[in-house]
Design a protein around this motif. Sequence first.
Motif, PDB file in Angstrom:
ATOM      1  N   SER A   3      21.900  34.197  30.378  1.00  0.00           N
ATOM      2  CA  SER A   3      22.776  35.342  30.589  1.00  0.00           C
ATOM      3  C   SER A   3      24.237  34.918  30.494  1.00  0.00           C
ATOM      4  CB  SER A   3      22.510  35.947  31.964  1.00  0.00           C
ATOM      5  OG  SER A   3      23.386  37.026  32.191  1.00  0.00           O
ATOM      6  N   ALA A   4      25.063  35.793  29.951  1.00  0.00           N
ATOM      7  CA  ALA A   4      26.506  35.560  29.891  1.00  0.00           C
ATOM      8  C   ALA A   4      27.205  36.120  31.125  1.00  0.00           C
ATOM      9  CB  ALA A   4      27.073  36.218  28.633  1.00  0.00           C
ATOM     10  N   ALA A  27      32.826  34.481  28.057  1.00  0.00           N
ATOM     11  CA  ALA A  27      32.626  33.960  26.703  1.00  0.00           C
ATOM     12  C   ALA A  27      32.512  35.123  25.722  1.00  0.00           C
ATOM     13  CB  ALA A  27      31.356  33.124  26.674  1.00  0.00           C
ATOM     14  N   PRO A  28      32.649  34.848  24.433  1.00  0.00           N
ATOM     15  CA  PRO A  28      32.401  35.918  23.456  1.00  0.00           C
ATOM     16  C   PRO A  28      30.976  36.440  23.626  1.00  0.00           C
ATOM     17  CG  PRO A  28      33.349  33.989  22.394  1.00  0.00           C
ATOM     18  CD  PRO A  28      33.011  33.591  23.805  1.00  0.00           C
ATOM     19  N   VAL A  29      30.843  37.750  23.623  1.00  0.00           N
ATOM     20  CA  VAL A  29      29.541  38.344  23.903  1.00  0.00           C
ATOM     21  C   VAL A  29      29.269  39.556  23.016  1.00  0.00           C
ATOM     22  CG1 VAL A  29      29.535  37.640  26.326  1.00  0.00           C
ATOM     23  CG2 VAL A  29      30.478  39.851  25.699  1.00  0.00           C
ATOM     24  N   LEU A  77      22.341  42.575  32.715  1.00  0.00           N
ATOM     25  CA  LEU A  77      23.113  43.731  33.173  1.00  0.00           C
ATOM     26  C   LEU A  77      24.384  43.252  33.857  1.00  0.00           C
ATOM     27  CD1 LEU A  77      20.306  46.027  34.595  1.00  0.00           C
ATOM     28  CD2 LEU A  77      21.525  46.258  32.418  1.00  0.00           C
ATOM     29  N   VAL A  78      25.476  43.947  33.578  1.00  0.00           N
ATOM     30  CA  VAL A  78      26.760  43.620  34.180  1.00  0.00           C
ATOM     31  C   VAL A  78      27.256  44.756  35.079  1.00  0.00           C
ATOM     32  CG1 VAL A  78      28.174  44.447  32.248  1.00  0.00           C
ATOM     33  CG2 VAL A  78      28.991  42.568  33.654  1.00  0.00           C
ATOM     34  N   ARG A  79      26.662  45.953  34.948  1.00  0.00           N
ATOM     35  CA  ARG A  79      27.070  47.117  35.757  1.00  0.00           C
ATOM     36  C   ARG A  79      26.022  48.204  35.625  1.00  0.00           C
ATOM     37  NH1 ARG A  79      28.535  49.956  39.302  1.00  0.00           N
ATOM     38  NH2 ARG A  79      30.276  51.349  39.351  1.00  0.00           N
ATOM     39  N   LEU A 133      25.308  40.011  26.278  1.00  0.00           N
ATOM     40  CA  LEU A 133      24.497  38.877  25.849  1.00  0.00           C
ATOM     41  C   LEU A 133      25.408  37.834  25.231  1.00  0.00           C
ATOM     42  CD1 LEU A 133      22.800  41.646  25.305  1.00  0.00           C
ATOM     43  CD2 LEU A 133      21.169  40.030  24.417  1.00  0.00           C
ATOM     44  N   PRO A 134      25.090  36.556  25.429  1.00  0.00           N
ATOM     45  CA  PRO A 134      25.917  35.501  24.806  1.00  0.00           C
ATOM     46  C   PRO A 134      25.770  35.528  23.300  1.00  0.00           C
ATOM     47  CG  PRO A 134      24.027  34.552  25.982  1.00  0.00           C
ATOM     48  CD  PRO A 134      24.005  36.027  26.208  1.00  0.00           C
TER      49      PRO A 134
END
Length: 134
Positions: A3-4, A27-29, A77-79, A133-134
Amino acid sequence: MSSAVRLIRNPQLTQAVDYAYGAAVDAPVRSLWLAGACPLDTEGRTVALGDYEGQAHQAMRNLRAVLEGEGAALTDLVRTTVYVASSDQADLVKVWNVYRGYLGGHDVPSTLLGVTVLGYDNQLVEVEAVAVLP
């Protein structure tokens, strides 16, 4: 799958909540902005009529399916925002407990809301999400 997402827990705030206070992506995602996952079956019918927990399970299965279709997982998931068509806090807690069961230790920043009505006939639950996602 890596996970990023890095979840943020601030020691100056209470730790008595079961969600992170924020999420960072360093990171770039690739971002996924997902429509609300609804408690619909493959024919477009609302399932588990009148059953908050049953609808929460279906919404989470549908959310997971969309993520997996893009090579992602719930841990990406980030939010999230969880909508529950009820003014009774006990109904919100039922849905939240199902939702948390799917996320396990990934206590992504989330908002839980009681709303008046949702878009489909007999719909009680909807889960909106953003993943990276990375």
